[in-house]
Design an enzyme around this catalytic site. Sequence first.
Site, PDB file in Angstrom:
ATOM      1  N   CYS A 168      45.087  34.862  40.804  1.00  9.18           N
ATOM      2  CA  CYS A 168      44.138  35.393  39.821  1.00  9.18           C
ATOM      3  C   CYS A 168      43.217  34.315  39.254  1.00  9.18           C
ATOM      4  O   CYS A 168      41.999  34.482  39.180  1.00  9.18           O
ATOM      5  CB  CYS A 168      44.870  36.144  38.708  1.00  9.18           C
ATOM      6  SG  CYS A 168      45.769  35.116  37.550  1.00  9.18           S
ATOM      7  N   HIS A 193      47.752  36.388  33.241  1.00 12.99           N
ATOM      8  CA  HIS A 193      46.889  36.999  34.260  1.00 12.99           C
ATOM      9  C   HIS A 193      45.466  37.069  33.724  1.00 12.99           C
ATOM     10  O   HIS A 193      45.245  37.281  32.532  1.00 12.99           O
ATOM     11  CB  HIS A 193      47.402  38.402  34.601  1.00 12.99           C
ATOM     12  CG  HIS A 193      46.733  39.008  35.797  1.00 12.99           C
ATOM     13  ND1 HIS A 193      46.903  38.512  37.073  1.00 12.99           N
ATOM     14  CD2 HIS A 193      45.877  40.060  35.920  1.00 12.99           C
ATOM     15  CE1 HIS A 193      46.202  39.246  37.917  1.00 12.99           C
ATOM     16  NE2 HIS A 193      45.560  40.179  37.244  1.00 12.99           N
ATOM     17  N   HIS A 201      39.937  41.264  40.059  1.00  6.49           N
ATOM     18  CA  HIS A 201      41.016  40.282  39.904  1.00  6.49           C
ATOM     19  C   HIS A 201      41.855  40.247  41.170  1.00  6.49           C
ATOM     20  O   HIS A 201      41.709  41.093  42.060  1.00  6.49           O
ATOM     21  CB  HIS A 201      41.898  40.637  38.702  1.00  6.49           C
ATOM     22  CG  HIS A 201      42.595  41.961  38.820  1.00  6.49           C
ATOM     23  ND1 HIS A 201      43.939  42.122  38.589  1.00  6.49           N
ATOM     24  CD2 HIS A 201      42.128  43.202  39.145  1.00  6.49           C
ATOM     25  CE1 HIS A 201      44.272  43.405  38.751  1.00  6.49           C
ATOM     26  NE2 HIS A 201      43.195  44.066  39.084  1.00  6.49           N
TER      27      HIS A 201
END
Length: 376
Positions: free
Chosen positions: A67, A120, A132
């Site tokens: 990510c 994240h 993402h």
Amino acid sequence: MTTRKAVFFTFAFFLFVLIVPQLCAQNEVSMSPSEAAVNRQKLVEYSKQFIGKPYVSGGIGPNSFDCSGLIFTVSREAIGVQLPRTTRALFNFCKDVDDKEREAGDLVFFKTTSSGEVSHVGLYIGSNQFIHAASDGPNTGVIISSLKESYWKSHYYCTRRYLPASNSELLADTKTKSSEKASGAKSAEKSSSGENSSSYTFVRSDGDSFLQSLIVDASLSLDWSFFTSEYFRLNCRGGNSMIHARYAGKTIQPGVGTYIRFDAGTGNFQLPLVVSLTFNEYVRIFAGPVFALGNASLPGDSDRKIENSFFPGILGLCFSTPSLKIGKTFLSLVQDIHYTVFNDTDGSALPLSKSIPSGLVLSTGLRVTLPLKGVF
């Protein structure tokens, strides 16, 4: 320097090392609003070429990403801005922004690991959508998701930015709608995880009650030290158990706790009551008064009597490992170093050669964490 002054300056140093980076890390790239609008559009368009690429931990492309690696590469290649490499470093680098002011090109952060650390990140592309690299769930790799999806809505933490506001109508937000209808149909998913779904993420939302905003943990540790006032060697200093609760905040989480501790070195029981600041999942500082039960002696010299100081009583720094999920709880290893203040029997401060062996102790043990939001 007296013992108490040495303790004070040591504790102040810990605070400086831990807090100052938090206050100084936020940055914003310098450019005009019109330049920001163009660069935000570039970020959105450039990122879309990677849709469908697989997730690989540590990947920065062009064939695989994690990510933060996706954000790192897109920013560097699309607009020439070099960002920090990890999710946590990105979070610290960027500037906080209200959700109502969120623009395409901002970064959206989520908590998907254990008891409260940002883990994240995605690139917001407008219309409540973000691109993402997801590691788990029905759709993995580089995908487009919606902030309205139940999983991401419940695990959303905040929006931050490193580009200035564009002060425009955000053509990026409008232009992406048509392309998202085509590409988003294949890539937008109802993913059920972020970078590491094996552990729980606590996210405090406005609808949470006070009880649901608490994270409770208990630990059991073995105390030890390297020396007494007479010799240098590994010493067992007894053991302790602790129960602690903290209130989930955005960066620094306040808490309270209590120990039940037997100090084999001094030969007495101690009941410290502490207040704490937890900076993320892994670092905590604490301090508070100490209630002592029984007479204390100088470690290695049982004939030399000493006394616990009620206040200042104890101060310490605690570290923990990433946690392992077991049902609704999380298990981690903990290591802390704490200093308990002892005085002479007349109330005067002990010399440094006596106070350090008496009060400086390390604890190694296990911690079990229970976010109450996962229970109620």
